[in-house]
Enzyme design. Structure first.
Site, mmCIF file in Angstrom:
data_model
loop_
_atom_site.group_PDB
_atom_site.id
_atom_site.type_symbol
_atom_site.label_atom_id
_atom_site.label_comp_id
_atom_site.label_asym_id
_atom_site.label_seq_id
_atom_site.Cartn_x
_atom_site.Cartn_y
_atom_site.Cartn_z
ATOM 1 N N ASP A 50 0.831 -1.196 0.000
ATOM 2 C CA ASP A 50 0.000 0.000 0.000
ATOM 3 C C ASP A 50 0.869 1.250 0.000
ATOM 4 O O ASP A 50 1.749 1.405 0.848
ATOM 5 C CB ASP A 50 -0.914 0.001 1.232
ATOM 6 C CG ASP A 50 -1.751 1.256 1.330
ATOM 7 O OD1 ASP A 50 -2.615 1.451 0.461
ATOM 8 O OD2 ASP A 50 -1.514 2.059 2.257
ATOM 9 N N GLU A 86 0.387 -1.458 -5.485
ATOM 10 C CA GLU A 86 -0.678 -0.493 -5.728
ATOM 11 C C GLU A 86 -0.062 0.856 -6.087
ATOM 12 O O GLU A 86 0.539 1.516 -5.233
ATOM 13 C CB GLU A 86 -1.565 -0.334 -4.484
ATOM 14 C CG GLU A 86 -2.695 0.647 -4.697
ATOM 15 C CD GLU A 86 -3.175 1.293 -3.405
ATOM 16 O OE1 GLU A 86 -4.351 1.668 -3.349
ATOM 17 O OE2 GLU A 86 -2.368 1.444 -2.472
#
Length: 481
Positions: free
Chosen positions: A192, A232
């Site tokens: 993330d 991501e």
């Protein structure tokens, strides 16, 4: 990762309050529907300032959801993905609390990134304005540490302290989380906010050459533990192509707006252009816990985007119109938004809750190269949760509804959900999807095909009529949408 449809969900918002309740759901009502499940942050606490993405303690499961033993039990039934929150730690963490009390005398002081550590001689105005910002505020927050004032890097919110991932303390912190995952049966991680992890003066402090090297090293560390890595990154589409050559998997964030553009306008050319070059080691999505991204199809400085600026403007406006302006109340400067480049709306609502267009969008996702992932609200063809938005005032909560078991049972009876599950099972079970992908666009007819020896599936879409059919190698119609 299995080449089957994956689920992404919050543990506490989908059928119960804990990991065990989710486990029961996936092995009863949804048995065999998904090849894996991505558990959105389930660490302590799940209800901080950023819905779990600001953990106080990344190494503990929130007791309200269960414990690591429950995660291990779930992993024995289905592949489990978890988030490794790379960029930051909560200001409520015990590590930062020790730094607040002791300042530079704390052994945790090197874990956190200060303004001074990146700009020891100060920063000029042009250096500050060049920093790539996901959110409208400056990336620093003043804190008093051991009686001394410091500017701390806080890329996302003032409560999320950026980690100095290049220090030995920072590396050990991330490795400790990988160790915990390995012990608990987690077979895949999502990194993330990894694109912001490395900062250098005079740069954008985003996706630098050093960032690529860091992601590669972290992915190697995970692979040594038998864990795959998904990165991501919301950025220009060429960045996705570049990073895909270095890691296990990336997201295809360009797909959701391009499919909307096709269904809104009848123009499939931008989608075809993308599918001809998109990474094959990607996870395809239409919806996630965040909004519908538009940055991923836009231009970046002198690099053109997949859609022209006026097409993106029209795309956003059409989402607002089709959602009866609900998305407008949750997007941009409205509703305490953190990400200004995303439209907050469920994908079903973005299409005006038109069942046939929604199913066509899912069919396009399932036929696109990559492994599909379906968000829990998308699985249930959920509309916008205006009640939750009103209650919290947080824009992204419009797409983060809480579903009780009874709500799920009711949703599973809806024809649109039953047809979607039928499409999921076809994607999971048909051998053609382990073969070769081809596409063609002629006379407003878009054709996506998969062939594997004698097995063949074809999705044919009339782009202007918004009608589609899926046929097998004999020409038999399996689905008419």
């Amino acid at each position: 990762m299995k080449n089957q449809v994956q689920l992404i969900t919050y543990v506490d918002r989908f059928g119960g309050s804990g990991v065990q309740a989710l486990h029961r759901l996936l092995t009863t009502s949804l048995e065999g529907v998904f090849g894996g499940v991505h558990l959105l942050p389930f660490y302590t606490p799940i209800d901080g300032s950023d819905a779990g993405f600001d953990p106080d303690d990344h190494l503990t499961v929130d007791p309200r959801l269960g414990d690591w033993g429950n995660v291990l039990e779930l992993s024995n039934s289905i592949d489990v993905m978890a988030d490794l929150i790379v960029n930051h730690v909560s200001s409520r963490s015990p590590q930062f609390a020790d730094v607040v009390a002791r300042g530079s005398d704390s052994p945790w002081f090197p874990l956190f990134l200060t303004y001074q550590s990146v700009f020891p001689d100060g920063a000029r105005e042009e250096e500050i304005t060049a920093i790539y910002r996901p959110r409208p505020s400056l990336p620093w927050t003043p804190y008093t540490l051991g009686g001394t004032n410091h500017l701390m890097w806080t890329t996302f919110t003032p409560q999320q302290l950026d980690i100095n991932v290049e220090t030995e303390v920072g590396k050990a912190y991330l490795n400790s989380i990988l160790d915990r995952f390995e012990q608990s049966g987690v077979s895949m991680i999502r990194l993330d906010a990894a694109g912001y992890a490395i900062k250098r003066p005079g740069t954008r402090c985003f996706m630098l050459p050093e960032t690529y090297a860091f992601i590669q090293q972290l992915s190697d560390n995970a692979a040594a533990r038998g864990i795959e890595t998904l990165v991501e990154i919301h950025s220009h589409y060429q960045t996705q192509i570049d990073i895909a050559n270095r890691v296990g998997r990336v997201y295809d964030f360009a797909l959701p707006p391009l499919i909307l553009h096709l269904l809104f306008t009848g123009d499939a050319r931008p989608l075809v252009n993308w599918l001809e070059q998109s990474p094959r080691n990607c996870i395809t999505v239409l919806d996630t816990h965040d909004g519908i991204g538009v940055l991923d199809v836009g231009a970046d400085c002198d690099k053109p985007g997949l859609l022209a600026p006026e097409a993106i403007d029209q795309l956003v406006e059409t989402i607002h119109q089709r959602s009866n302006d609900q998305s407008r109340l949750a997007t941009g400067a409205a509703a305490s938004n953190l990400d200004l480049y995303q439209v907050n709306c469920t994908y079903y609502a973005a299409l005006g809750e038109r069942d046939n267009e929604y199913l066509i969008a899912r069919a396009l996702q399932f036929f696109a190269p990559g492994v599909p992932q379906v968000y829990y609200t998308g699985l249930l063809a959920g509309g916008n949760d205006m009640g939750l938005l009103t209650k919290t005032g947080v824009g992204r909560d419009i797409n983060r509804a809480y579903y009780r078991s009874a709500d799920i049972d009711d949703a599973l009876e809806r024809p649109v959900v039953q047809q979607l599950i039928g499409l999921i099972r076809l994607r999971n079970e048909h051998p053609a999807f382990d073969g070769t992908f081809t596409l063609d666009l002629a006379d407003n007819q878009l054709t996506l095909s998969w062939a594997n020896s004698d097995a063949r599936l074809t999705l044919t879409l009339d782009c202007l009529a918004r009608r589609a059919r899926i046929t097998d190698h004999t020409g038999a119609e399996l689905f008419v949408l």
